[in-house]
Design a protein around this motif. Structure first.
Motif, mmCIF file in Angstrom:
data_model
loop_
_atom_site.group_PDB
_atom_site.id
_atom_site.type_symbol
_atom_site.label_atom_id
_atom_site.label_comp_id
_atom_site.label_asym_id
_atom_site.label_seq_id
_atom_site.Cartn_x
_atom_site.Cartn_y
_atom_site.Cartn_z
ATOM 1 N N LYS A 497 -108.774 3.764 -42.941
ATOM 2 C CA LYS A 497 -108.937 3.425 -41.531
ATOM 3 C C LYS A 497 -108.368 4.541 -40.645
ATOM 4 O O LYS A 497 -107.286 5.079 -40.927
ATOM 5 C CB LYS A 497 -108.210 2.118 -41.200
ATOM 6 C CG LYS A 497 -108.763 0.896 -41.935
ATOM 7 C CD LYS A 497 -110.115 0.480 -41.394
ATOM 8 C CE LYS A 497 -110.552 -0.857 -41.975
ATOM 9 N NZ LYS A 497 -111.872 -1.267 -41.454
ATOM 10 N N TYR A 498 -109.094 4.878 -39.560
ATOM 11 C CA TYR A 498 -108.608 5.880 -38.617
ATOM 12 C C TYR A 498 -107.848 5.198 -37.472
ATOM 13 O O TYR A 498 -108.277 4.167 -36.950
ATOM 14 C CB TYR A 498 -109.765 6.688 -38.038
ATOM 15 C CG TYR A 498 -110.257 7.771 -38.969
ATOM 16 C CD1 TYR A 498 -109.597 9.000 -39.048
ATOM 17 C CD2 TYR A 498 -111.368 7.567 -39.773
ATOM 18 C CE1 TYR A 498 -110.043 9.999 -39.903
ATOM 19 C CE2 TYR A 498 -111.824 8.557 -40.638
ATOM 20 C CZ TYR A 498 -111.158 9.774 -40.692
ATOM 21 O OH TYR A 498 -111.593 10.753 -41.546
ATOM 22 N N ILE A 499 -106.740 5.825 -37.085
ATOM 23 C CA ILE A 499 -105.906 5.294 -36.005
ATOM 24 C C ILE A 499 -105.571 6.443 -35.051
ATOM 25 O O ILE A 499 -105.230 7.547 -35.493
ATOM 26 C CB ILE A 499 -104.593 4.696 -36.558
ATOM 27 C CG1 ILE A 499 -104.897 3.500 -37.473
ATOM 28 C CG2 ILE A 499 -103.664 4.262 -35.416
ATOM 29 C CD1 ILE A 499 -103.723 3.098 -38.333
ATOM 30 N N ALA A 500 -105.673 6.176 -33.754
ATOM 31 C CA ALA A 500 -105.249 7.140 -32.737
ATOM 32 C C ALA A 500 -103.810 6.787 -32.345
ATOM 33 O O ALA A 500 -103.594 5.825 -31.612
ATOM 34 C CB ALA A 500 -106.168 7.066 -31.527
ATOM 35 N N PRO A 501 -102.821 7.532 -32.844
ATOM 36 C CA PRO A 501 -101.431 7.146 -32.570
ATOM 37 C C PRO A 501 -101.081 7.126 -31.088
ATOM 38 O O PRO A 501 -100.309 6.282 -30.646
ATOM 39 C CB PRO A 501 -100.614 8.203 -33.328
ATOM 40 C CG PRO A 501 -101.548 9.329 -33.586
ATOM 41 C CD PRO A 501 -102.909 8.729 -33.696
ATOM 42 N N ARG A 525 -100.730 6.666 -45.610
ATOM 43 C CA ARG A 525 -99.838 5.550 -45.962
ATOM 44 C C ARG A 525 -100.650 4.258 -45.917
ATOM 45 O O ARG A 525 -101.759 4.228 -45.370
ATOM 46 C CB ARG A 525 -98.674 5.459 -44.985
ATOM 47 C CG ARG A 525 -97.872 6.744 -44.805
ATOM 48 C CD ARG A 525 -96.949 6.998 -45.967
ATOM 49 N NE ARG A 525 -95.933 7.995 -45.624
ATOM 50 C CZ ARG A 525 -94.902 8.306 -46.396
ATOM 51 N NH1 ARG A 525 -94.740 7.696 -47.562
ATOM 52 N NH2 ARG A 525 -94.032 9.218 -46.017
ATOM 53 N N ASN A 526 -100.051 3.181 -46.445
ATOM 54 C CA ASN A 526 -100.802 1.924 -46.430
ATOM 55 C C ASN A 526 -100.483 1.040 -45.222
ATOM 56 O O ASN A 526 -101.023 -0.045 -45.092
ATOM 57 C CB ASN A 526 -100.585 1.144 -47.737
ATOM 58 C CG ASN A 526 -99.119 0.903 -48.032
ATOM 59 O OD1 ASN A 526 -98.255 1.221 -47.223
ATOM 60 N ND2 ASN A 526 -98.820 0.340 -49.198
ATOM 61 N N GLU A 575 -99.647 -7.806 -31.217
ATOM 62 C CA GLU A 575 -100.571 -8.917 -30.947
ATOM 63 C C GLU A 575 -101.935 -8.422 -30.470
ATOM 64 O O GLU A 575 -102.954 -9.064 -30.711
ATOM 65 C CB GLU A 575 -99.968 -9.849 -29.891
ATOM 66 C CG GLU A 575 -98.815 -10.692 -30.412
ATOM 67 C CD GLU A 575 -98.111 -11.450 -29.290
ATOM 68 O OE1 GLU A 575 -98.639 -11.432 -28.143
ATOM 69 O OE2 GLU A 575 -97.044 -12.038 -29.539
ATOM 70 N N GLY A 576 -101.944 -7.264 -29.796
ATOM 71 C CA GLY A 576 -103.203 -6.756 -29.247
ATOM 72 C C GLY A 576 -103.860 -5.683 -30.100
ATOM 73 O O GLY A 576 -104.821 -5.048 -29.651
ATOM 74 N N LEU A 577 -103.343 -5.451 -31.306
ATOM 75 C CA LEU A 577 -103.857 -4.382 -32.163
ATOM 76 C C LEU A 577 -104.631 -4.935 -33.357
ATOM 77 O O LEU A 577 -104.414 -6.076 -33.779
ATOM 78 C CB LEU A 577 -102.700 -3.506 -32.675
ATOM 79 C CG LEU A 577 -101.879 -2.765 -31.626
ATOM 80 C CD1 LEU A 577 -100.711 -2.043 -32.297
ATOM 81 C CD2 LEU A 577 -102.735 -1.772 -30.840
ATOM 82 N N GLN A 578 -105.515 -4.090 -33.912
ATOM 83 C CA GLN A 578 -106.170 -4.428 -35.164
ATOM 84 C C GLN A 578 -105.129 -4.434 -36.286
ATOM 85 O O GLN A 578 -104.082 -3.780 -36.171
ATOM 86 C CB GLN A 578 -107.259 -3.390 -35.491
ATOM 87 C CG GLN A 578 -108.356 -3.272 -34.455
ATOM 88 C CD GLN A 578 -109.297 -4.459 -34.469
ATOM 89 O OE1 GLN A 578 -109.286 -5.268 -35.389
ATOM 90 N NE2 GLN A 578 -110.116 -4.578 -33.438
ATOM 91 N N ARG A 579 -105.424 -5.134 -37.369
ATOM 92 C CA ARG A 579 -104.443 -5.273 -38.453
ATOM 93 C C ARG A 579 -103.921 -3.921 -38.931
ATOM 94 O O ARG A 579 -102.728 -3.728 -39.123
ATOM 95 C CB ARG A 579 -105.091 -6.031 -39.623
ATOM 96 C CG ARG A 579 -104.165 -6.270 -40.819
ATOM 97 C CD ARG A 579 -104.891 -6.999 -41.934
ATOM 98 N NE ARG A 579 -106.055 -6.264 -42.399
ATOM 99 C CZ ARG A 579 -105.988 -5.267 -43.287
ATOM 100 N NH1 ARG A 579 -104.820 -4.872 -43.767
ATOM 101 N NH2 ARG A 579 -107.085 -4.652 -43.683
#
Length: 629
Positions: A497-501, A525-526, A575-579
């Motif tokens: 999964k890609y995440i924009a920090p 990382r997991n 609460e407002g983020l994807q898992r």
């Protein structure tokens, strides 16, 4: 052809030319204000004024002084100083002599200063004080091309002992030499300016690299002349404005503001002492200023802390008013986007009027009471903080650019600004989004290349002029750009999964009034973790009210009560983020990130690799024995 096109396409070859035109047009108008310590040495500073004619006398003297020292066109003159009026005057003197300015942050250590001076081939160094002189003296053997050091502060020059070669002279002495040279060659400066070509080197700005040595960005005169005219063409600043300038002028963001000012002709009040900003604002009473997001975050955190200190009732009123501000800003911007009218529903307008009397008016007074607009750049501003200020009547126009694009590539357009975007491209700048989402730019503001590094230049600059910014972004149908992250900063978890920090970090800053800096980690990382540094004044104020009075900052940060406090904000963000975006674990840092440890740039952007190396043990500790969550 429109007036804007005419203004930009008929630009002169250099800002030096613009300066001479400005002096001729408005010689007696105020150009600069600058502080000097009060006569008694106590109390607030006195502010002095330079007209354009006053400034020209000093600029000409500096330019002629450099010519008398043997400096030739396109040879480099380095400038190592904090933001002060002499920085602007000497930079203009360098440009009017035909030479090129190499900018050096005053916080740069002796080794890196020596590298920049040597790599640029600088002939002269203009140093602020004895401390900057000492760096050059320590490395003199490595700098055979450096023929002179000019020290701005007289006391710093006088501290030069054992100088038989006249290697060191004060700025006053340089100006005296220049005045004498002008008596014999009265047209020498005007002749040098007239001979300038648009493609000649004007500035070398070294990017603060996170790994390896910094790269020198070559910006010719045309970059600055274009930027000056494009800023004027936006209409965001007028000749009646008073701009408060504290940004580091060694950084491209600060320097481009000085170019725009010359073209427009407004006043700049200049003082680079960050600890004086709060004191200066009610004195300067600016109508316009630029800042980096960290400053707005600190102001926001301070306002929250002050409301909290006022007791439960006052804090509740503030929270209500903050909510109204955000609702009002979103509603007015949405309506303006649809209809061209910023009106809001009657009930919301009524609530806003009450909140303005209770909260917002005092906040505007803290900024001097006359601020029309503030430009934010260098990094992303958390949208919820932007909406708060917008609703309170402090309009923050986010912009975007890089050193390689002369800073100001995008800016939000006046009342049509949209919080969370960096606005539209400046007139004359083109933009397109590559297939992988990278923002590409082309136009007169783009650099010539990296100094002495043709292979590095070829990596980012295509033969047809398109520059690869390294930023990921999205363009709206009507041309507003939203930057989502740095291409190299995108996190890919072990689950793919890609995440924009930066997006997660911005959301955390918006909900947690105690944070100073936050870094989200999770590449390969997991799950994601975070390193969080707290704002010392804010958290210490909270600590004093929660049984931790008398403790040191490190003790407060290490207390379980503090960890629980911050954990609550982490949960709110999650609460407002994807898992896969959620912060599963965090650690509070024992100190804030700072320039001295090399963890943030002078424009207060986090250097991720440096921070991750410095706190590697804390990161590894969070992943020890971890399983897929």
């Amino acid at each position: 052809m429109t007036d804007t096109q005419t203004l930009i396409e008929n630009r002169p070859p250099s800002v030096a030319t613009l300066f001479l035109e400005r002096v001729a047009a408005t010689p007696d108008h105020e150009a600069y204000r600058y502080p000097v310590p009060s006569a008694a040495g106590r109390g607030p500073d006195d502010w002095k004024v330079l007209s354009w004619a006053d400034a020209a006398r000093r600029v000409y003297a500096v330019a002629a002084g450099l010519i008398s020292l043997g400096v030739r066109p396109e040879e480099r003159v380095a400038l190592a100083s904090s933001t002060r009026v002499e920085w602007i005057l000497t930079d203009l003197g360098v440009l009017c002599s035909g030479a090129a300015t190499t900018t050096v942050y005053p916080s740069t250590n002796a080794d890196e200063t020596a590298f920049i001076l040597a790599d640029s081939g600088s002939r002269v160094l203009i140093a602020e004080d004895a401390g900057q002189l000492a760096k050059a003296r320590e490395k003199r053997a490595e700098l055979p091309e450096l023929s002179h050091v000019v020290v701005i502060e007289e006391a710093g020059a006088q501290s030069a002992e054992g100088d038989p070669e006249d290697w060191v002279l004060s700025l006053a002495e340089l100006e005296k030499r220049g005045a004498a040279y002008l008596e014999k060659h009265p047209e020498c400066v005007k002749e040098q300016v007239a001979a300038l070509r648009a493609d000649q080197l004007a500035t070398l700005i070294y990017t603060s690299g996170t790994t390896g040595r910094p790269k020198g960005v070559r910006l010719p005169h045309d970059c600055w002349a274009y930027m000056a005219r494009a800023i004027q063409a936006t209409g965001l600043v007028t000749e009646d404005d008073v701009q408060y300038l504290w940004l580091p002028l060694a950084h491209v963001f600060g320097k481009v503001l000085t170019a725009g000012q010359i073209s427009v002709g407004h006043v700049i009040a200049v003082d680079g002492r960050v600890d004086k900003i709060i004191e200066n604002l009610p004195v300067v009473r600016p109508t316009y200023m630029a800042a980096v997001p960290r400053i707005f975050e600190k102001v926001y955190n301070g306002v929250v802390a002050k409301a909290r200190e006022g007791g439960a009732a006052k804090y509740k009123i503030f929270q209500w008013a903050a909510g109204v501000a955000r609702e009002y800003a979103k509603a007015s911007q949405d309506n303006f986007r649809r209809t061209g009218n910023a009106s809001v529903p009657f009930a919301l307008g009524a609530k806003h009027k009450i909140a303005d009397a209770l909260v917002y008016a005092k906040l505007r007074e803290a900024f001097g009471g006359r601020l029309r607009a503030a430009v934010s750049g260098s990094a992303a501003l958390a949208p919820e903080i932007g909406y708060f200020f917008a609703g309170a009547g402090i309009h923050i126009l986010e912009g975007y650019g890089l050193t390689e694009s002369s800073a100001a590539s995008f800016v939000n357009p006046g009342e049509a600004y949209r919080t969370g975007t960096v606005g539209k491209p400046l007139p004359g700048t083109e933009v397109r989004i590559a297939e992988d989402g990278e923002v590409l730019l082309r136009g007169p503001g783009i650099m010539e290349g990296y100094h002495g590094l043709p292979e590095k230049t070829a990596e980012v600059l295509e033969s047809d002029g398109w520059f690869h910014t390294g930023d990921i972004g999205e363009l709206s149908p009507d041309g507003y750009l939203r930057i989502t992250d740095r291409k190299k900063d995108l996190i890919k978890t072990s689950g793919g999964k890609y995440i924009a920090p930066a997006e997660v970090e911005g959301q955390f800053k918006a909900v947690c009034p105690f944070v100073s800096n936050v870094l989200v980690h999770g590449a390969n990382r997991n799950f994601c973790t975070a390193l969080i540094a707290l704002d010392e004044p804010t958290i210490m104020g909270w600590a004093a009210e929660h049984g931790l009075k008398g403790r040191t900052y490190a003790e407060v940060v290490g207390a379980e009560q503090t960890r629980e406090l911050i954990d609550g904000y982490v949960e709110r963000v999650n609460e407002g983020l994807q898992r896969w975006q959620r912060i599963r674990k965090f650690r509070l840092l024992p100190r804030d990130l700072d320039i001295e440890h090399g963890e943030v740039t002078p424009s207060l952007k986090i250097k991720r690799p440096v921070v991750e190396r410095a706190f590697k043990d804390l990161l590894e500790e969070m992943y020890e024995g971890a399983r897929e969550a």
